[in-house]
Motif scaffolding. Structure first.
Motif, mmCIF file in Angstrom:
data_model
loop_
_atom_site.group_PDB
_atom_site.id
_atom_site.type_symbol
_atom_site.label_atom_id
_atom_site.label_comp_id
_atom_site.label_asym_id
_atom_site.label_seq_id
_atom_site.Cartn_x
_atom_site.Cartn_y
_atom_site.Cartn_z
ATOM 1 N N THR A 144 3.588 -14.319 0.607
ATOM 2 C CA THR A 144 4.224 -15.101 1.666
ATOM 3 C C THR A 144 5.709 -14.764 1.729
ATOM 4 O O THR A 144 6.238 -14.036 0.898
ATOM 5 C CB THR A 144 4.101 -16.618 1.413
ATOM 6 O OG1 THR A 144 5.057 -17.021 0.429
ATOM 7 C CG2 THR A 144 2.713 -17.006 0.952
ATOM 8 N N ALA A 145 6.365 -15.372 2.713
ATOM 9 C CA ALA A 145 7.833 -15.341 2.745
ATOM 10 C C ALA A 145 8.376 -16.357 1.754
ATOM 11 O O ALA A 145 7.672 -17.259 1.291
ATOM 12 C CB ALA A 145 8.330 -15.662 4.155
ATOM 13 N N CYS A 148 8.688 -20.683 2.778
ATOM 14 C CA CYS A 148 7.640 -20.749 3.796
ATOM 15 C C CYS A 148 7.077 -22.164 3.834
ATOM 16 O O CYS A 148 7.400 -23.001 2.994
ATOM 17 C CB CYS A 148 6.535 -19.734 3.517
ATOM 18 S SG CYS A 148 5.476 -20.149 2.102
ATOM 19 N N LEU A 168 13.178 -13.805 2.620
ATOM 20 C CA LEU A 168 13.495 -13.337 3.969
ATOM 21 C C LEU A 168 14.606 -12.297 3.911
ATOM 22 O O LEU A 168 15.423 -12.285 2.996
ATOM 23 C CB LEU A 168 13.937 -14.509 4.848
ATOM 24 C CG LEU A 168 12.933 -15.640 5.085
ATOM 25 C CD1 LEU A 168 13.593 -16.737 5.925
ATOM 26 C CD2 LEU A 168 11.669 -15.153 5.753
ATOM 27 N N GLU A 173 14.476 -12.963 8.776
ATOM 28 C CA GLU A 173 13.126 -12.634 9.234
ATOM 29 C C GLU A 173 12.254 -12.304 8.029
ATOM 30 O O GLU A 173 12.760 -12.029 6.934
ATOM 31 C CB GLU A 173 13.155 -11.444 10.199
ATOM 32 C CG GLU A 173 13.977 -11.684 11.458
ATOM 33 C CD GLU A 173 13.893 -10.520 12.446
ATOM 34 O OE1 GLU A 173 12.903 -9.755 12.373
ATOM 35 O OE2 GLU A 173 14.793 -10.386 13.283
ATOM 36 N N HIS A 174 10.935 -12.304 8.229
ATOM 37 C CA HIS A 174 10.043 -11.849 7.171
ATOM 38 C C HIS A 174 10.390 -10.408 6.800
ATOM 39 O O HIS A 174 10.536 -9.553 7.691
ATOM 40 C CB HIS A 174 8.579 -11.917 7.632
ATOM 41 C CG HIS A 174 8.035 -13.316 7.698
ATOM 42 N ND1 HIS A 174 8.389 -14.203 8.674
ATOM 43 C CD2 HIS A 174 7.134 -13.962 6.904
ATOM 44 C CE1 HIS A 174 7.745 -15.355 8.486
ATOM 45 N NE2 HIS A 174 6.980 -15.231 7.420
ATOM 46 N N MET A 179 6.975 -7.216 1.787
ATOM 47 C CA MET A 179 5.697 -7.927 1.733
ATOM 48 C C MET A 179 4.543 -6.934 1.638
ATOM 49 O O MET A 179 3.584 -7.134 0.878
ATOM 50 C CB MET A 179 5.540 -8.840 2.954
ATOM 51 C CG MET A 179 6.483 -10.027 2.960
ATOM 52 S SD MET A 179 6.271 -11.117 4.392
ATOM 53 C CE MET A 179 4.729 -11.948 3.967
ATOM 54 N N ILE A 192 1.901 -15.745 6.948
ATOM 55 C CA ILE A 192 3.141 -15.650 7.719
ATOM 56 C C ILE A 192 3.243 -16.869 8.634
ATOM 57 O O ILE A 192 2.265 -17.238 9.304
ATOM 58 C CB ILE A 192 3.166 -14.352 8.556
ATOM 59 C CG1 ILE A 192 3.334 -13.143 7.627
ATOM 60 C CG2 ILE A 192 4.277 -14.380 9.603
ATOM 61 C CD1 ILE A 192 3.135 -11.818 8.295
ATOM 62 N N ASN A 194 5.385 -18.021 11.831
ATOM 63 C CA ASN A 194 6.295 -17.467 12.831
ATOM 64 C C ASN A 194 6.265 -18.318 14.104
ATOM 65 O O ASN A 194 5.251 -18.327 14.800
ATOM 66 C CB ASN A 194 5.910 -16.017 13.153
ATOM 67 C CG ASN A 194 6.988 -15.289 13.936
ATOM 68 O OD1 ASN A 194 8.158 -15.391 13.619
ATOM 69 N ND2 ASN A 194 6.579 -14.593 14.983
ATOM 70 N N ASN A 196 9.287 -19.391 11.353
ATOM 71 C CA ASN A 196 9.126 -19.810 9.972
ATOM 72 C C ASN A 196 9.555 -21.263 9.789
ATOM 73 O O ASN A 196 10.446 -21.757 10.469
ATOM 74 C CB ASN A 196 9.963 -18.905 9.052
ATOM 75 C CG ASN A 196 9.620 -19.087 7.593
ATOM 76 O OD1 ASN A 196 8.460 -19.293 7.250
ATOM 77 N ND2 ASN A 196 10.622 -19.020 6.735
ATOM 78 N N THR A 203 10.459 -13.716 13.475
ATOM 79 C CA THR A 203 10.371 -12.313 13.077
ATOM 80 C C THR A 203 10.090 -11.454 14.301
ATOM 81 O O THR A 203 9.307 -11.853 15.180
ATOM 82 C CB THR A 203 9.280 -12.124 12.017
ATOM 83 O OG1 THR A 203 9.651 -12.851 10.830
ATOM 84 C CG2 THR A 203 9.078 -10.660 11.661
#
Length: 397
Positions: A144-145, A148, A168, A173-174, A179, A192, A194, A196, A203
Motif C-alpha cells: 500500500t501507500a 493510506c 508517497l 502521489e503513490h 510499490m 491504492i 485514489n 488518497n 495520483t
C-alpha cells in the motif's frame, strides 16, 4: 500480530476505517470512550500511522461543525429523498428485485456486465470482505501507500498478512515505481486509494492506469475510488475501464461522499467475475441494503444537477479553507476532494488540540505519520468552515 477470527478482524477494520459496521457512530463513540477511560494517547496505532484519541464524543446533533468523517453536508439530493420516502412504505418486502434494477443501472453507467458488480452497505464493507476472501487462511503480504486508508489493511493484518507500506513520493502521489519493486512472490494484493485518504491527494491517472494494467497480470490491484467523483476530472480518471479488458483490478465506489448518503449505506464493487465470485463465497452481496436506499441511490445517479452543484460548492469551500490556512502560515497538502490535511505546529499537543476544538463543538481528526502531527478537516458548508476557523484561531492564538 496474533491471527483473529473473521468477526474480530472486521471489528478491527472498523476501528479506524469505519467500515462494515452499520451503526459505526455508536461503535466509534464506544471506542473513543474506552480509549479515554484507559487514558490512551491513540485510538488506533500502527507502525506508520496512528490516530490521536479525541475526547468523549459529544452528541453529534449538537455540533456546530461536523468535520471528522468527510461527509457531504448538502446531501442526499432532493430526488433521492423523494424516492426514499415514496418507497419506505414497501419496507415490509425484501428488495432483491430493486437491487437487480440498481445493478443494471450501474452496469450501464460503468460500461461493464452485471457479473462484474457486487453491492454492499458502503464500499468499506466490500473492501473488508475482499480482504477476508484474499487473505483468510493464506500467508502473504499487502502493498500500500504510506499513509493510506486503513480499513482493508487492518483486516488483512488481523488475518495474518504482513504489510508493506510505501511512502508517497515528493508530490504526495503513490510512488508507483517503489510499490512495483515491493511486489514479491508473497504479495496477495496491491491496495491504492485514489484520491488518497488521509492525504486527499491524487495520483497521475495515466501513470496509475499503466501501473494497474501491468501489475494486475501478476497480482490483484484494489483501487478504492470513494472520493474520485469529487475530483476535477471525476470518473474519467477511473481504473474501471481495465475491468472490461479482463484485468484483475477491483474498483469500489460509495454513495457516502458526493451523493451525501453516508447514513443510508450503499456502495458497489467492480471486478472480473471470478473475483466477484470469490468474494461472494463469504458474503451475500446486497444484504444489509434497504429497498428505499436503493431507490434513493438510483434517483441520485440521475440527479446530475445536484451532484455537479455539490462538487462545485465543495471546491469553492475547499479553496476558501486553503486560502485561510495559507493566510495563517499553514500549507496543506494539495487536496482534490472534500477534505484536506495540514501539519500541526510542533508546540500544539494533538490530544489537547482535540479537546479544545471539541469543546467548541467542532470535530476534526488528528493523526501522526512521517514523524509529524497532522489535522485532517472535512470540507463542510461555508458556515462550517468559518466556524472551524473561529475555533482554530482561539486555540492557536
Amino acid at each position: 500480530m496474533k491471527k483473529l477470527n473473521r468477526r474480530n478482524a472486521l471489528r478491527l477494520g472498523g476501528l479506524i476505517g469505519l467500515g462494515s459496521l452499520t451503526n459505526f457512530e455508536t461503535v466509534w463513540s464506544n471506542n473513543v470512550n474506552s480509549a479515554n477511560t484507559l487514558n490512551k494517547k491513540f485510538i488506533f496505532e500502527s507502525k506508520t500511522i496512528s490516530e490521536y484519541t479525541p475526547p468523549v464524543m459529544p452528541k453529534l446533533s449538537s455540533l456546530k461543525a461536523r468535520l471528522h468523517w468527510n461527509e457531504n453536508p448538502f446531501g442526499p439530493s432532493p430526488m433521492a429523498l423523494k424516492s426514499f420516502v415514496k418507497y419506505a412504505k414497501q419496507g415490509n418486502y425484501y428488495s432483491w428485485d430493486t437491487l437487480k434494477d440498481f445493478v443494471g443501472k450501474v452496469a450501464t453507467k460503468e460500461n461493464v456486465n452485471k457479473s462484474n458488480i457486487m453491492t454492499g452497505p458502503g464500499s468499506s464493507d466490500l473492501l473488508e470482505k475482499a480482504a477476508i476472501a484474499i487473505f483468510e487462511g493464506e500467508k502473504g503480504n499487502i502493498v500500500t501507500a504510506d499513509p493510506c486508508y486503513m480499513s482493508l489493511v487492518n483486516v488483512a493484518s488481523a488475518l495474518g498478512a504482513s504489510w508493506k507500506p510505501i511512502k508517497l513520493d515528493k508530490n504526495f502521489e503513490h510512488d508507483l515505481d517503489r510499490m512495483n519493486s515491493a511486489i514479491d512472490s508473497q504479495t496477495k494484493l496491491v491496495y491504492i486509494t485514489n484520491p488518497n485518504n488521509p492525504t486527499a491527494t491524487v495520483t497521475n491517472a495515466k501513470r496509475l492506469l499503466d501501473f494497474c494494467a501491468d501489475v494486475s497480470d501478476r497480482v490483484p490491484v484494489f483501487v478504492d475510488e470513494a472520493y474520485l467523483e469529487l475530483t476535477q476530472f471525476g470518473l474519467k480518471n477511473s481504473m474501471a475501464k481495465l475491468i472490461s479488458q479482463g484485468k484483475d483490478v477491483i474498483v469500489t465506489r460509495t454513495f457516502s461522499k458526493i451523493h451525501g448518503m453516508a447514513g443510508l449505506r450503499l456502495g458497489y464493487m467492480l471486478a472480473v467475475p471470478d473475483r466477484i465470485n470469490e468474494i461472494n463465497k463469504i458474503t451475500r452481496g446486497g444484504m444489509g441494503i434497504s429497498g428505499p436506499t436503493i431507490q434513493a441511490a438510483m434517483s441520485s445517479l440521475d440527479d446530475t444537477s445536484f451532484l455537479n452543484s455539490c462538487k462545485t460548492t465543495i471546491a469553492i469551500n475547499r479553496d476558501f479553507t486553503i486560502r485561510e490556512l495559507n493566510n495563517r502560515g499553514f500549507n496543506p497538502m494539495p487536496s482534490s476532494t472534500n477534505f484536506l490535511i495540514f501539519e500541526l505546529p510542533k508546540n500544539i499537543e494533538p490530544n489537547n488540540f482535540l479537546s479544545e476544538i471539541y469543546s467548541r463543538k467542532v470535530t476534526v481528526k488528528a493523526l501522526n505519520f512521517w514523524d509529524k502531527n497532522w489535522c485532517r478537516v472535512s470540507i463542510g458548508s461555508m458556515d462550517n468552515m468559518k466556524t472551524f476557523f473561529e475555533a482554530f484561531d482561539e486555540i492557536i492564538a
